[in-house]
Design a protein around this motif. Structure first.
Motif, PDB file in Angstrom:
ATOM      1  N   THR A 153       0.818  -1.219   0.000  1.00 52.23           N
ATOM      2  CA  THR A 153       0.000   0.000   0.000  1.00 52.23           C
ATOM      3  C   THR A 153       0.851   1.268   0.000  1.00 52.23           C
TER       4      THR A 153
ATOM      5  N   PHE B  85       8.684   4.528   7.917  1.00 50.50           N
ATOM      6  CA  PHE B  85       7.983   3.667   6.951  1.00 50.50           C
ATOM      7  C   PHE B  85       8.840   3.495   5.697  1.00 50.50           C
TER       8      PHE B  85
ATOM      9  N   ILE C 278       1.477   4.869   1.416  1.00 54.47           N
ATOM     10  CA  ILE C 278       1.125   5.576   2.651  1.00 54.47           C
ATOM     11  C   ILE C 278       1.268   7.078   2.402  1.00 54.47           C
TER      12      ILE C 278
ATOM     13  N   LEU D  98       1.422  -1.847   9.813  1.00 55.82           N
ATOM     14  CA  LEU D  98       2.215  -0.641   9.526  1.00 55.82           C
ATOM     15  C   LEU D  98       3.050  -0.243  10.740  1.00 55.82           C
TER      16      LEU D  98
ATOM     17  N   VAL E 293       6.139   6.038   0.364  1.00 60.69           N
ATOM     18  CA  VAL E 293       5.545   7.068   1.219  1.00 60.69           C
ATOM     19  C   VAL E 293       5.388   8.373   0.443  1.00 60.69           C
TER      20      VAL E 293
ATOM     21  N   ILE F 129      -3.450   4.014   2.805  1.00 57.90           N
ATOM     22  CA  ILE F 129      -3.504   4.470   4.197  1.00 57.90           C
ATOM     23  C   ILE F 129      -3.074   5.934   4.233  1.00 57.90           C
TER      24      ILE F 129
END
Ligand SMILES: NC(=O)c1ccc[n+]([C@@H]2O[C@H](COP(=O)([O-])OP(=O)(O)OC[C@H]3O[C@@H](n4cnc5c(N)ncnc54)[C@H](OP(=O)(O)O)[C@@H]3O)[C@@H](O)[C@H]2O)c1
Length: 222
Positions: free
Chosen positions: A3, A22, A5, A169, A29, A64
């Motif tokens: 995913t 992350f 972020i 996460l 990201v 997310i």
């Protein structure tokens, strides 16, 4: 984690710390800001896996969305991104409702009509899976990328699936154990615990107090 972020307010202390952690774990990201150049500069500082965008562009297509802005900017920021959030995206709210938002003390909580900042976010994004998380993870500690954190991440929300994704996460950050802390109604407890940590930081003249929960079976997951 596949995913994307998005970190809205990712130029700030908490957002850039989370984004850097992350990214270090290999996640794609997007740093969001009200100002594109500021976002791009913050993304450059983090380096690999990270790009800078306006907040609305950052959240488009992200699975997310983590929001890390001051309480005083939370409502306005959510309104600015709600038209761009992908259907089915998870919104993670890390806002601590502190009195400083109205010129008061940083160690005091504000009582919000909705019960918590995360529930306020849920009201502004009807239908979105809102999860409250990351309140106890100190920005100072997050910024020390070569050091594991010494803190549990208490997570609450009304969607088990969304919470499971945020648990995954959170545990990308070395030293963090994620704990399912129940429904979104409990966000006020998580936000209060963060205010307690701020108060302990001030009293003990430190910047990285954290919390560990003991006595749980099999980690913190249900
Ligand atoms: N600091 C911590 O250790 C920590 C820990 C847990 C949770 N939190 C929570 O995370 C949130 C962010 O905290 P922070 O310490 O990262 O704050 P911060 O450094 O002040 O950063 C907040 C970011 O929010 C954006 N923003 C949007 N509207 C704003 C406005 N009207 N005024 C100021 N900034 C605005 C800014 O990004 P742009 O200018 O780029 O738009 C700014 O970089 C807060 O709700 C806080 O309670 C903080």
């Amino acid at each position: 984690m596949e995913t994307i972020i998005a970190v809205v307010g990712g130029t700030g202390a908490e957002g850039s710390g989370l984004a850097a952690r992350f990214a270090k774990a290999g996640v794609q990201v997007r740093i969001g800001s009200r100002n594109l150049e500021k976002a791009q500069e913050a993304a450059r500082r983090i380096g690999s896996q990270t790009t800078g965008h306006t907040n609305a562009d950052a959240v488009a297509g992200a699975g997310i969305v983590v929001i890390t802005v001051p309480l005083s900017a939370q409502v306005e920021t959510l309104k600015s991104i709600r038209g761009s959030i992908a259907p089915g995206a998870i919104l993670v709210d890390a806002t601590v409702p502190l009195e400083i938002a109205i010129g008061g003390r940083v160690s005091r909580m504000l009582t919000l009509w909705d019960g918590s900042a995360a529930q306020q976010a849920a009201r502004l994004l009807p239908g979105a899976a809102v999860v409250a998380a990351f309140h106890a993870l100190s920005a100072e500690a997050l910024a020390k990328l070569d050091h594991p954190l010494d803190c549990d991440a208490l997570i609450c929300g009304d969607s088990a699936e969304a919470k499971a994704a945020v648990v995954q996460l959170a545990e990308l950050i070395p030293g963090v154990r994620a704990i399912d802390a129940g429904p979104l109604d409990n966000a006020r407890l998580l936000e209060s615990a963060a205010a307690l940590l701020i108060s302990l930081n001030l009293r003990h003249k430190v910047k990285e107090s954290g919390m560990r929960i003991t006595g749980l079976k099999s980690g913190g997951h249900l």
